[in-house]
Design a protein around this motif. Structure first.
Motif, PDB file in Angstrom:
ATOM      1  N   LEU A  58      68.628  31.087  60.463  1.00  0.00           N
ATOM      2  CA  LEU A  58      69.997  31.366  60.049  1.00  0.00           C
ATOM      3  C   LEU A  58      70.475  30.206  59.182  1.00  0.00           C
ATOM      4  CD1 LEU A  58      72.660  32.959  60.123  1.00  0.00           C
ATOM      5  CD2 LEU A  58      73.251  31.705  62.215  1.00  0.00           C
ATOM      6  N   ASP A  59      70.662  30.489  57.904  1.00  0.00           N
ATOM      7  CA  ASP A  59      71.148  29.478  56.957  1.00  0.00           C
ATOM      8  C   ASP A  59      70.313  28.195  57.009  1.00  0.00           C
ATOM      9  OD1 ASP A  59      73.176  31.140  56.033  1.00  0.00           O
ATOM     10  OD2 ASP A  59      74.597  30.465  57.549  1.00  0.00           O
ATOM     11  N   LEU A  80      43.467  32.695  60.956  1.00  0.00           N
ATOM     12  CA  LEU A  80      43.917  32.358  62.304  1.00  0.00           C
ATOM     13  C   LEU A  80      45.236  33.042  62.624  1.00  0.00           C
ATOM     14  CD1 LEU A  80      43.321  30.718  64.855  1.00  0.00           C
ATOM     15  CD2 LEU A  80      44.624  28.826  63.856  1.00  0.00           C
ATOM     16  N   VAL A  81      46.114  33.138  61.640  1.00  0.00           N
ATOM     17  CA  VAL A  81      47.390  33.827  61.814  1.00  0.00           C
ATOM     18  C   VAL A  81      47.352  35.127  61.023  1.00  0.00           C
ATOM     19  CG1 VAL A  81      49.873  33.724  61.330  1.00  0.00           C
ATOM     20  CG2 VAL A  81      48.679  31.713  62.238  1.00  0.00           C
ATOM     21  N   ASP A  82      47.570  36.224  61.704  1.00  0.00           N
ATOM     22  CA  ASP A  82      47.520  37.533  61.051  1.00  0.00           C
ATOM     23  C   ASP A  82      48.826  37.900  60.374  1.00  0.00           C
ATOM     24  OD1 ASP A  82      44.811  38.631  62.089  1.00  0.00           O
ATOM     25  OD2 ASP A  82      45.813  37.887  63.887  1.00  0.00           O
ATOM     26  N   GLU A  83      49.908  37.274  60.834  1.00  0.00           N
ATOM     27  CA  GLU A  83      51.229  37.702  60.371  1.00  0.00           C
ATOM     28  C   GLU A  83      52.204  36.550  60.490  1.00  0.00           C
ATOM     29  OE1 GLU A  83      53.470  41.771  61.369  1.00  0.00           O
ATOM     30  OE2 GLU A  83      53.169  40.489  63.119  1.00  0.00           O
ATOM     31  N   LEU A  84      52.957  36.306  59.425  1.00  0.00           N
ATOM     32  CA  LEU A  84      53.992  35.269  59.419  1.00  0.00           C
ATOM     33  C   LEU A  84      55.325  35.944  59.132  1.00  0.00           C
ATOM     34  CD1 LEU A  84      54.939  32.307  59.395  1.00  0.00           C
ATOM     35  CD2 LEU A  84      54.317  32.231  56.963  1.00  0.00           C
ATOM     36  N   LEU A  85      56.201  35.932  60.126  1.00  0.00           N
ATOM     37  CA  LEU A  85      57.484  36.618  60.033  1.00  0.00           C
ATOM     38  C   LEU A  85      58.630  35.625  60.076  1.00  0.00           C
ATOM     39  CD1 LEU A  85      56.975  39.545  62.602  1.00  0.00           C
ATOM     40  CD2 LEU A  85      56.868  39.711  60.109  1.00  0.00           C
ATOM     41  N   VAL A  86      59.605  35.816  59.224  1.00  0.00           N
ATOM     42  CA  VAL A  86      60.890  35.129  59.342  1.00  0.00           C
ATOM     43  C   VAL A  86      61.926  36.185  59.700  1.00  0.00           C
ATOM     44  CG1 VAL A  86      62.732  33.963  58.083  1.00  0.00           C
ATOM     45  CG2 VAL A  86      60.366  33.201  57.819  1.00  0.00           C
ATOM     46  N   ILE A  87      62.598  35.992  60.816  1.00  0.00           N
ATOM     47  CA  ILE A  87      63.670  36.898  61.234  1.00  0.00           C
ATOM     48  C   ILE A  87      64.980  36.270  60.806  1.00  0.00           C
ATOM     49  CG2 ILE A  87      64.696  38.182  63.119  1.00  0.00           C
ATOM     50  CD1 ILE A  87      61.753  38.847  62.686  1.00  0.00           C
ATOM     51  N   ASP A  88      65.562  36.824  59.757  1.00  0.00           N
ATOM     52  CA  ASP A  88      66.786  36.267  59.182  1.00  0.00           C
ATOM     53  C   ASP A  88      68.001  36.873  59.873  1.00  0.00           C
ATOM     54  OD1 ASP A  88      68.638  35.034  57.594  1.00  0.00           O
ATOM     55  OD2 ASP A  88      68.445  36.449  55.941  1.00  0.00           O
ATOM     56  N   SER A  89      68.771  36.024  60.526  1.00  0.00           N
ATOM     57  CA  SER A  89      69.904  36.486  61.338  1.00  0.00           C
ATOM     58  C   SER A  89      71.204  36.566  60.552  1.00  0.00           C
ATOM     59  CB  SER A  89      70.077  35.567  62.548  1.00  0.00           C
ATOM     60  OG  SER A  89      68.939  35.590  63.376  1.00  0.00           O
ATOM     61  N   GLY A  90      71.129  36.995  59.290  1.00  0.00           N
ATOM     62  CA  GLY A  90      72.343  37.160  58.502  1.00  0.00           C
ATOM     63  C   GLY A  90      72.717  35.944  57.701  1.00  0.00           C
TER      64      GLY A  90
END
Length: 309
Positions: free
Chosen positions: A39-40, A62-72
């Protein structure tokens, strides 16, 4: 006398070689998702996501998926994270039928709807002094020991503000709230060095089995929930060296502390009577004390495994 759990379940990040971990991951047949709640955090998220992507996504495997969860975010967090190689998911767009709350725990709970990994690694977006070995350190026990369910990172935490540079001054909520609460309610967990560490990893099925506080109580709740469900031997901790990040203003720690205490009360069978608490703080202004009041969200999301998908 040495503590048996501490000796058996405490590691250093450099005990695992990335190539050996990749072999262990393939042998176990699991997928790994790294999740960065944000968040920001435009000032740092690009560095965090980019370095993890370059080190472990793609050819590394080694990492299959890199996610950023943006909280607005209202800054460039989402754009910079995507530019760094992360897949950006906007919190409000994940299962909008379930509504959205503001908070780190909400991002972690909703990440379960979009992450595909059997193992989930959580890394904070505001890191300023850290290394990609955080990821391998957290994965080490999970990929090499099937009896481990949750791994907490720990580290030196400096506190810097203006001219102040205290090498051991970070973690104010840890020292003033989390450790005292564990001492009184969960003494077996007092050997966990950083109970509020934002860097931790967990088997997806274990996280899905428990309620998730939408706010800052999520890191502590996961620790207590896994210990209650599987015993303390299902938890490991890894020394990641040194970690620096941005710091909350002192007054902001009040709301964080309310959420931490609520999570502990709930797990001690004394859940708060409502999903919201009013925090009242006071500030001196022109010779008088003025009340500053805020409502603190105490909502806990149901176990992901019980949600209709």
């Amino acid at each position: 006398m040495a503590d048996t759990w501490f000796d058996r379940r405490t590691y250093r990040w450099d005990q695992w070689d990335p190539a050996a971990l990749l072999e262990a991951k393939r042998a176990a047949g699991v997928r790994v998702s790294v999740v960065i709640p944000a968040l920001d955090e435009a000032a740092t998220v690009g560095d965090v996501a980019g370095r993890i992507h370059d080190a472990f996504v793609g050819d590394s495997g080694l990492v299959d998926e890199l996610l950023v969860i943006d909280s607005g975010s209202t800054d460039d967090t989402a754009r910079l994270a995507a530019q760094a190689g992360a897949t950006v998911q906007h919190l409000a767009d994940i299962r909008p039928d379930l509504g959205s709350h503001r908070g780190k725990g909400e991002a972690i709970w909703k990440a379960q709807f979009v992450a595909t990994g059997d193992v989930l690694v959580f890394v904070d977006a505001d890191l300023t002094e850290w290394g990609t070995h955080f990821v391998t350190g957290l994965l080490g026990p999970l990929l090499t020991d099937p009896s481990v369910t949750l791994v907490k990172g720990f580290y030196e935490r400096p506190y810097r503000e203006g001219a102040l540079d205290d090498p051991d001054g970070g973690g104010r909520a840890t020292e003033l709230v989390a450790r005292p609460a564990l001492a009184l309610l969960r003494p077996e967990l007092t050997h966990v060095v950083q109970p509020l560490a934002g860097e931790w990893a967990v088997r997806r099925a274990a996280l899905a089995a428990h309620r998730v506080p939408v706010g800052y109580g999520v890191d502590l709740a996961a620790l207590v929930d896994v210990a209650d469900a599987e015993g303390i031997d299902a938890i490991a901790q890894v020394d990641l060296g040194r970690r620096a990040h941005s710091h909350q203003p002192l007054r902001a720690l009040g709301a964080m502390s309310v959420q931490l205490l609520a999570a502990m009360m709930s797990r001690a069978g004394r859940a708060p009577d409502a999903d919201e608490a009013t925090l009242r703080q006071f500030r001196s202004f022109e010779g008088a004390f003025v009340a500053l009041q805020q409502d603190v969200d105490l909502t806990e999301r149901p176990p992901f495994a019980e949600v209709d998908r």
